[in-house]
Design a protein around this motif. Sequence first.
Motif, short mmCIF file in Angstrom:
data_model
loop_
_atom_site.label_atom_id
_atom_site.label_comp_id
_atom_site.label_asym_id
_atom_site.label_seq_id
_atom_site.Cartn_x
_atom_site.Cartn_y
_atom_site.Cartn_z
N VAL A 22 34.01 -55.72 -38.18
CA VAL A 22 33.18 -56.57 -39.04
C VAL A 22 32.04 -55.75 -39.66
O VAL A 22 31.76 -55.87 -40.86
CB VAL A 22 32.60 -57.74 -38.23
N ALA A 23 31.38 -54.94 -38.86
CA ALA A 23 30.24 -54.17 -39.36
C ALA A 23 30.65 -53.23 -40.48
O ALA A 23 29.95 -53.11 -41.50
CB ALA A 23 29.59 -53.39 -38.21
N LEU A 24 31.79 -52.55 -40.31
CA LEU A 24 32.23 -51.62 -41.35
C LEU A 24 32.70 -52.36 -42.60
O LEU A 24 32.46 -51.90 -43.73
CB LEU A 24 33.36 -50.73 -40.82
N THR A 25 33.34 -53.51 -42.43
CA THR A 25 33.75 -54.32 -43.59
C THR A 25 32.53 -54.74 -44.40
O THR A 25 32.49 -54.59 -45.63
CB THR A 25 34.53 -55.56 -43.12
N ASN A 61 40.61 -51.34 -42.58
CA ASN A 61 39.63 -51.89 -41.65
C ASN A 61 39.61 -53.42 -41.71
O ASN A 61 39.51 -54.09 -40.70
CB ASN A 61 38.24 -51.34 -41.98
N TYR A 62 39.74 -53.96 -42.93
CA TYR A 62 39.76 -55.42 -43.09
C TYR A 62 40.96 -56.03 -42.37
O TYR A 62 40.84 -57.05 -41.68
CB TYR A 62 39.79 -55.78 -44.57
N GLY A 63 42.13 -55.42 -42.55
CA GLY A 63 43.32 -55.93 -41.87
C GLY A 63 43.17 -55.92 -40.35
O GLY A 63 43.56 -56.88 -39.67
N LEU A 185 23.01 -57.97 -42.07
CA LEU A 185 23.51 -57.43 -43.34
C LEU A 185 23.00 -56.01 -43.60
O LEU A 185 23.80 -55.12 -43.92
CB LEU A 185 23.17 -58.37 -44.49
N PRO A 186 21.69 -55.73 -43.50
CA PRO A 186 21.27 -54.33 -43.66
C PRO A 186 21.78 -53.43 -42.54
O PRO A 186 22.03 -52.25 -42.78
CB PRO A 186 19.73 -54.41 -43.68
N ALA A 187 21.95 -53.98 -41.33
CA ALA A 187 22.52 -53.16 -40.25
C ALA A 187 23.94 -52.75 -40.60
O ALA A 187 24.36 -51.61 -40.32
CB ALA A 187 22.50 -53.95 -38.93
N ALA A 188 24.71 -53.66 -41.21
CA ALA A 188 26.07 -53.32 -41.64
C ALA A 188 26.04 -52.27 -42.75
O ALA A 188 26.87 -51.35 -42.77
CB ALA A 188 26.80 -54.57 -42.11
N LEU A 189 25.09 -52.39 -43.69
CA LEU A 189 24.95 -51.37 -44.73
C LEU A 189 24.58 -50.02 -44.12
O LEU A 189 25.01 -48.98 -44.62
CB LEU A 189 23.90 -51.80 -45.75
N PRO A 326 25.44 -45.69 -35.35
CA PRO A 326 25.16 -47.02 -35.91
C PRO A 326 26.06 -48.10 -35.34
O PRO A 326 25.62 -49.23 -35.12
CB PRO A 326 25.41 -46.82 -37.42
N PHE A 327 27.34 -47.78 -35.08
CA PHE A 327 28.23 -48.75 -34.47
C PHE A 327 27.72 -49.16 -33.09
O PHE A 327 27.67 -50.36 -32.75
CB PHE A 327 29.64 -48.17 -34.34
N LEU A 328 27.35 -48.17 -32.28
CA LEU A 328 26.84 -48.46 -30.94
C LEU A 328 25.55 -49.26 -31.00
O LEU A 328 25.31 -50.14 -30.16
CB LEU A 328 26.62 -47.15 -30.17
#
Length: 412
Positions: A22-25, A61-63, A185-189, A326-328
């Motif tokens: 989700v975060a990367l998407t 990644n979305y799939g 949202l900014p964390a995902a960016l 960032p993922f962690l």
Amino acid sequence: MNALDLARLEFGITTSLHFLFVALTLGLAPLIALLQTLWVVRGNPLHERLTKFWGQIYVVNYGLGIISGLLLEFQFALNWSGLTHFAGELFGAPMAMETLYAFFVESTFLGLWIFGWGRLPKVAHLLTFYVVTLAAIGSAYLIVVANGFLQNPVGFERAGDALRVVDLGAVFTNPAALLAVGHILPAALMVGGFFMAGVSAWHFRRGTGEVPFFRLSLRLGLTVGYVATFFTIGFGDASVLWVVRNQPTKLGSGAEALRVAERMAAEHGPGDYLAPAWVPIALTVMLSVAYLYVLFALVPIVLLGQGRIERRRFLLGVGVWTIPLPFLTVILGWTVREIGRQPWVIYDVLPTSRAVSDVSTAGVLASLVIFTTLYVTLVVAGYLLIARIARRGPESLVLGGVLGDAEPVRGR
């Protein structure tokens, strides 16, 4: 561990691994939309190739995120029927809306985008990905609305053994949800930006011949990740201050937290209503990592402006090896948010012990083993595939090409 402990562990594992996708998407979608907009406006073939290269990674990644999301729904239905019975009208409705939204809006327009290269007019094709990006943000908002109700229940009344909506506006404007959206949202960016920068750094360390391609990717990723980090910190601080004022037990310390915990014990029975002591420590770790990124990213940004970053192998290596950070960080933030609410599944309304399904310990253990195996397999296989696409670079594009043609498609 009893059935409740195992169910909580299973929920923690599945949601955390799902959130990786989700975060990367969420992080890559706005960047790809920006690159395609530059191509449509300027007509530069470099922007088209950038859009297709990062778009390939996004599609994979979305799939994977869709598959992991479906598995998440199954494990939720198996282990938490008490919650869906008690608060299905308030918690289940946004979840169902998100599922329909993701499948019928986001997936449909993503399909149009994938197969529309060279078939749709450029502007119309670009608009399909704008819809995909907005749909991804909308899906995230609906999920956070559902989770926000668990964190801060509003807009409801009791109706027998269940809850009923009385103020839908309050549910969708819940401060616990709005602050979380502003933080996520900014964390995902940040995740998407530093992922893009890390992949570009890897190619520079390998002596890539695609210097303009990965210089632009590196500049875009570093800039977006750097700016997004400040917004992530700002909304994170605002969220913590809101919790301190309104729900101090989630931080597990202070005189006010003890007073609220005593009130909860008097109303709901004896128990430990304070969050674990490590929760504030985890918040400090997250903040430290964010500031580390602020300091780290500034140096390559300056060197990139001077055209010297390609020769700084140490900094490039740091950029590659810090891709997972960032993922962690976002996973740790999600864990803190969920653990801080315990022992409530709906804060100060429904204890977690009453939300779990009436399933035997052996049954929950079996589902834990099965779902954990599926998720680990999915994550490992998925990210190996993403890493393979990232390593091969733009010289072998598939998105937007003729079936069986591995050459870049230019100027279409």
